[in-house]
Design an enzyme around this catalytic site. Structure first.
Site, short mmCIF file in Angstrom:
data_model
loop_
_atom_site.label_atom_id
_atom_site.label_comp_id
_atom_site.label_asym_id
_atom_site.label_seq_id
_atom_site.Cartn_x
_atom_site.Cartn_y
_atom_site.Cartn_z
N LYS A 198 110.23 -25.47 4.89
CA LYS A 198 109.06 -26.11 4.30
C LYS A 198 109.49 -26.82 3.02
O LYS A 198 110.08 -26.21 2.13
CB LYS A 198 108.00 -25.05 3.98
CG LYS A 198 106.78 -25.62 3.25
CD LYS A 198 105.69 -24.58 3.12
CE LYS A 198 104.53 -25.12 2.31
NZ LYS A 198 103.47 -24.11 2.15
N LYS A 251 108.14 -28.33 8.29
CA LYS A 251 106.96 -28.90 7.65
C LYS A 251 107.34 -29.68 6.42
O LYS A 251 108.12 -29.14 5.63
CB LYS A 251 106.01 -27.76 7.27
CG LYS A 251 104.80 -28.19 6.49
CD LYS A 251 104.02 -26.98 6.07
CE LYS A 251 102.89 -27.42 5.17
NZ LYS A 251 102.19 -26.30 4.60
C1 PBG Z 1 100.52 -23.22 1.31
C2 PBG Z 1 100.34 -24.33 2.28
C3 PBG Z 1 100.27 -25.70 2.01
C4 PBG Z 1 100.05 -26.33 3.22
C5 PBG Z 1 99.96 -25.35 4.19
N1 PBG Z 1 100.18 -24.12 3.58
C6 PBG Z 1 100.30 -26.44 0.72
C7 PBG Z 1 101.41 -26.31 -0.21
O1 PBG Z 1 102.46 -25.73 0.06
O2 PBG Z 1 101.25 -26.83 -1.32
C8 PBG Z 1 99.92 -27.81 3.42
C9 PBG Z 1 99.35 -28.24 4.71
C10 PBG Z 1 98.93 -29.67 4.75
O3 PBG Z 1 99.20 -30.48 3.84
O4 PBG Z 1 98.28 -30.01 5.73
N2 PBG Z 1 99.64 -22.16 1.52
#
Ligand code: PBG
Length: 327
Positions: A198, A251
């Site tokens: 991520k 992601k």
């Molecule tokens: C964190 C999380 C995020 C997203 C999913 N889980 C945001 C981040 O890490 O700041 C982003 C998902 C999206 O942008 O659709 N709980």
């Protein structure tokens, strides 16, 4: 040269194109994110994500029946709690908003899989993904104290009936801690989908409005990955597998198709998900609203490209529309 190679022969008829198509897209490939909010009888539209809204628990049954009837196999839940504090304690409250949502969904649509996002940014008053501590003069998310809380959150979700958990906080050792914690609590059959690679991405912008999870200071670069790194994703993934992850995720998706490709090549036998994140969705919506692109065509092209790169499944805000488009 004879015979002359003509690749256009196989493109000459629509049924022939169907026959030779390499990548397929079907409702079975989609996981739809849902935002569940505290309170009652409320649907708050998310302005940067047209068609999506924060829903209170009482609004969920109708929503998930529609999702189920479209043939989408799973939803992933994000919670917006009434109460935030420094450690995000409402995340492991058995009466918390996500826990209530799980029970409601399993009652309304027992066959729809409920995956829960495991993280603290929506639950902490500072908006970071765990407990903050000072380390060598800097305030940062403390890794191991956060793991203890993650296990509490996971077990609480499992008790409420979640089918799968998906830790997204990018803490080191999170998969091992969660596997052990779930097993010890009697939930050894619940799989873990790891947000293994991520990235610290600008494409999460609209999500932070949707989940009310913007950090109050700083950013997430001390725990999420640097967008410039590819090989490091393979290390993240290998570690999570060694720790017991059942499914992997990359992601965001669109700017990281090469990462999807590399992860799939390194671990062809492990199911791989990709998260087509909020900013990727919002860009298509905005351009389509201006009449600059054809939304359906571009959205399906993007989803196909994510599958072509190597993802077996896609978390996407287009899930409902795509099912309708695919007919
Ligand atoms: C964190 C999380 C995020 C997203 C999913 N889980 C945001 C981040 O890490 O700041 C982003 C998902 C999206 O942008 O659709 N709980």
């Amino acid at each position: 040269m004879f015979p002359q190679i003509r690749l256009r022969r196989l493109r000459s008829h629509p049924r022939l194109r169907d026959l030779v198509r390499e990548t397929t897209l079907s409702p079975d490939d989609f996981i739809l994110p849902l935002f569940v909010r505290y309170g009652q009888n409320t649907r708050i539209p998310i302005s940067s994500m047209p068609g999506h809204a924060q829903l209170t628990v009482d609004q969920l049954a109708a929503e998930v029946r529609e999702i189920d009837s479209l043939g989408i196999p799973a939803v992933i839940l994000f919670g917006i709690p009434a109460h935030k504090d420094a450690c995000g304690s409402s995340a492991w409250d058995d009466q918390g908003v996500v826990q209530q949502a799980i029970r409601t969904i399993k009652e309304a649509t027992p066959n729809l899989l409920v995956i829960t996002d495991l993280c603290f940014c929506e639950f902490t008053d500072h908006g970071h993904c765990g407990v903050l501590l000072e380390d060598r003069g800097r305030i940062d998310v403390a890794n191991d104290p956060t793991l203890v809380n993650l296990v509490k959150q996971a077990v609480s979700h499992a008790r409420a009936g979640a089918d799968m958990i998906a830790p997204s906080g990018m803490m080191d050792g999170m998969i091992q801690a969660l596997r052990r914690g779930l097993d010890e609590a009697g939930f050894s059959s619940i799989p873990i989908m790891s947000y293994a690679a991520k990235y610290a991405s600008g494409f999460y912008g609209p999500f932070r409005e949707a989940a009310e999870s913007t950090p109050k200071f700083g950013d997430r670069r001390t725990y999420q990955m640097d967008p410039a790194n590819g090989a490091e994703a393979l290390r993240e993934v290998a570690l999570d597998l060694a720790e017991g992850a059942d499914l992997l995720m990359v992601k965001p998706a669109l700017s990281y198709l090469d990462i999807i490709r590399r992860v799939k090549a390194a671990h062809p036998d492990v199911p791989l998900a990709a998260y087509n994140v909020s900013g990727e969705f919002a860009m298509v919506k905005a351009a389509a609203a201006n009449g600059w692109i054809d939304e359906q065509r571009v959205a399906l092209e993007i989803l196909t490209s994510i599958r072509r790169a190597g993802a077996d499944m896609i978390l996407t805000y287009f899930a409902k529309d795509a099912c309708r488009w695919l007919g």
